[in-house]
Design a protein around this motif. Sequence first.
Motif, short mmCIF file in Angstrom:
data_model
loop_
_atom_site.label_atom_id
_atom_site.label_comp_id
_atom_site.label_asym_id
_atom_site.label_seq_id
_atom_site.Cartn_x
_atom_site.Cartn_y
_atom_site.Cartn_z
N THR A 39 0.86 -1.19 0.00
CA THR A 39 0.00 0.00 0.00
C THR A 39 0.89 1.23 0.00
O THR A 39 2.09 1.13 0.30
N TYR A 40 0.31 2.39 -0.39
CA TYR A 40 1.12 3.61 -0.53
C TYR A 40 0.38 4.77 0.14
O TYR A 40 -0.86 4.77 0.26
N GLY A 41 1.16 5.78 0.53
CA GLY A 41 0.52 6.99 1.06
C GLY A 41 1.54 8.04 1.46
O GLY A 41 2.73 7.77 1.52
N THR A 42 1.04 9.22 1.71
CA THR A 42 1.89 10.31 2.21
C THR A 42 2.12 10.15 3.70
O THR A 42 3.21 10.37 4.20
N TYR A 43 1.06 9.77 4.42
CA TYR A 43 1.14 9.53 5.86
C TYR A 43 1.67 10.76 6.60
O TYR A 43 2.52 10.66 7.47
N ASP A 44 1.14 11.92 6.21
CA ASP A 44 1.53 13.18 6.88
C ASP A 44 0.72 13.31 8.16
O ASP A 44 -0.50 13.08 8.14
N TYR B 72 -5.40 8.16 13.13
CA TYR B 72 -5.97 6.80 13.26
C TYR B 72 -6.60 6.31 11.96
O TYR B 72 -6.74 5.12 11.74
N GLY B 73 -6.93 7.24 11.06
CA GLY B 73 -7.46 6.80 9.76
C GLY B 73 -6.39 6.04 9.00
O GLY B 73 -6.64 4.98 8.40
N HIS B 74 -5.17 6.58 9.06
CA HIS B 74 -4.02 5.89 8.42
C HIS B 74 -3.78 4.54 9.10
O HIS B 74 -3.59 3.51 8.43
N ARG C 167 -5.72 2.63 10.86
CA ARG C 167 -6.75 1.63 10.58
C ARG C 167 -6.56 1.04 9.17
O ARG C 167 -6.74 -0.17 8.95
N LEU C 168 -6.13 1.86 8.27
CA LEU C 168 -5.89 1.38 6.90
C LEU C 168 -4.75 0.36 6.93
O LEU C 168 -4.85 -0.73 6.39
N LEU C 169 -3.69 0.73 7.63
CA LEU C 169 -2.50 -0.15 7.69
C LEU C 169 -2.85 -1.47 8.39
O LEU C 169 -2.40 -2.55 7.98
N VAL D 222 10.14 3.97 -0.56
CA VAL D 222 9.77 5.35 -0.91
C VAL D 222 9.16 5.35 -2.31
O VAL D 222 9.71 4.76 -3.24
N GLU D 223 8.01 6.00 -2.42
CA GLU D 223 7.39 6.14 -3.76
C GLU D 223 7.86 7.46 -4.35
O GLU D 223 7.60 8.53 -3.78
N GLU D 224 8.55 7.39 -5.50
CA GLU D 224 9.20 8.59 -6.06
C GLU D 224 8.68 9.02 -7.42
O GLU D 224 8.94 10.16 -7.83
N1 C2G Z 1 -6.85 6.94 4.61
C1 C2G Z 1 -7.97 6.39 5.25
N2 C2G Z 1 -8.74 7.17 6.04
C2 C2G Z 1 -8.44 8.47 6.22
C3 C2G Z 1 -7.31 9.03 5.60
C4 C2G Z 1 -6.52 8.23 4.78
O1 C2G Z 1 -8.24 5.20 5.08
N3 C2G Z 1 -9.24 9.23 7.01
C5 C2G Z 1 -6.03 6.08 3.78
C6 C2G Z 1 -5.92 6.57 2.34
O2 C2G Z 1 -7.00 6.10 1.57
C7 C2G Z 1 -4.61 5.95 1.90
C8 C2G Z 1 -3.79 5.95 3.18
O3 C2G Z 1 -4.72 6.12 4.26
O4 C2G Z 1 -4.84 4.61 1.50
C9 C2G Z 1 -2.79 7.11 3.20
O5 C2G Z 1 -3.53 8.31 3.01
P1 C2G Z 1 -2.69 9.64 2.60
O6 C2G Z 1 -1.52 9.76 3.48
O7 C2G Z 1 -3.65 10.76 2.47
O8 C2G Z 1 -2.10 9.29 1.20
P2 C2G Z 1 -2.78 9.41 -0.24
O9 C2G Z 1 -2.40 10.69 -0.88
O10 C2G Z 1 -4.20 9.06 -0.14
O11 C2G Z 1 -1.91 8.26 -0.85
O12 C2G Z 1 -0.93 6.55 -4.86
C10 C2G Z 1 -1.81 6.27 -3.79
C11 C2G Z 1 -1.62 7.37 -2.87
O13 C2G Z 1 -0.23 7.42 -2.58
C12 C2G Z 1 -2.41 7.26 -1.59
#
Ligand code: C2G
Length: 448
Positions: A6-11, A15-17, A19-21, A71-73
């Motif tokens: 899976t990929y993300g910014t994770y800034d 807990y939304g992140h 839970r996804l992980l 790292v996704e680049e």
């Molecule tokens: N996410 C979530 N619930 C939230 C916020 C984010 O389930 N309230 C999930 C997003 O759907 C994503 C992951 O957490 O799967 C990371 O979210 P972000 O850091 O916002 O990254 P994003 O830009 O969505 O990256 O190419 C795919 C992208 O890189 C996903």
Amino acid sequence: MVKVITYGTYDLLHYGHIRLLERAKALGDYLIVGVTADDFDKRRGKINVQQSLIERIEAVRATGLADEIIVEEYEGQKIDDIRRYDIDIFTVGTDWKGKFDYLNEYCRVVYLERTEGISSSEIRKESHLLKLGLAGESDYLNKVAAESLFVNGVVLTGICTGNAPAMSEQIRKLPCVTKDFDRLLDVSDAVYIHSLPQLHYAQVKEALMRGRHVLCESPLALSREECRELYDIARDRNCVLMDVLRTAYSTAYHRLRLLLKSGAIGKVVSVEATCTSLRGISEQETGETNKLWGSITAWGPTALLPVFQILGKNYTKKEIVTHVLSSDSIYDDFTRIDFVYPDAIASIKVGIGVKSEGELIISGTKGYVYVPAPWWKTDYFEIRYENPTDNRKYFYQLDGEGIRYEFASFAKAVEKNRVNRYIEENISEAICGIMEDYIIRKDVLFIR
Ligand code: C2G
């Protein structure tokens, strides 16, 4: 072993992140998490990321949910990774539903329900909301106001202008539209100043003295001493003062400087910058020449930026050749400045009453850099060598001419109380110094 990616910014990990992980991990036996690189985020329009890549990686690592972090680049890297790591399942939140169906060709694609009610951008907005006032007469502020909508945590509070009719509906609808700068400061934490150059020093000083942060279109002032004074006041009042030129915030210009520093064209021996834009002739006919931006103030700072940032400010000699409407005016419709350094030369041409090719050429002992017009808001440049097969071309996404990057950088500086300067103080001062010399006619030659 079922491998999941899976990929993300994770800034600002929330807990939304997490839970996804957790659910991604539960899909298989081994979870790889791709964290997006700063540059990749910027290119895909995410300019408000608060944390560095390392901080975001460490936050994901601390969850203990990732078996591996990469790292996704670049665009398309997901396909490479799925093959490289022999992935069985790609997963991401349902906010991306449908966007990654093409990956079904390589592995199973699973969209996991996004957690509602939380997002990094909401956290960013809540952590600090910067109330920003605008000041100035130019319709450039319409562009600035539109760009501010892309920046998390910044809200426009009003404008101080004597030219409200030229402003957009977005600006005219702001809570405070006034001709009184003090009134604007009453409702703002910070101000973006794009007023007449003759007003900058007084407005910046007033804002700083009232503890407001300031983003001011270069030149900050019309003398070296006033420029130094403003930075000293900003330090004393613990305020952020940023000199801005959108060029400094363009990725292409920033990367170009890094390549020069790495010796990509050898030793730089010449910088030539031209900036022109025919402004309404009517402005020239009003006769109020002290109420207008002349070429030297409208374009001088921009054209001087690469000269001073690449060659420094310690030139040994300069000659300013200028065409003015009248000898007592600072309204010049065309000006050329030639600089001589101990081991280099530079030349700028600026004009709002003249049209020319707005290019930037940086010559070196191994090759040269060519930035096509309009170089000051470019997303592209070339490095050319004697052997054309060695030539290289560079492209870097530039959204909104760089204005949103200025604002994002400013908002971050205010929030962290730490300025990541794109225009160094000594460069600001050198630019103000040229304005000063122009006004006192030092090294100036007139043409008619
Ligand atoms: N996410 C979530 N619930 C939230 C916020 C984010 O389930 N309230 C999930 C997003 O759907 C994503 C992951 O957490 O799967 C990371 O979210 P972000 O850091 O916002 O990254 P994003 O830009 O969505 O990256 O190419 C795919 C992208 O890189 C996903």
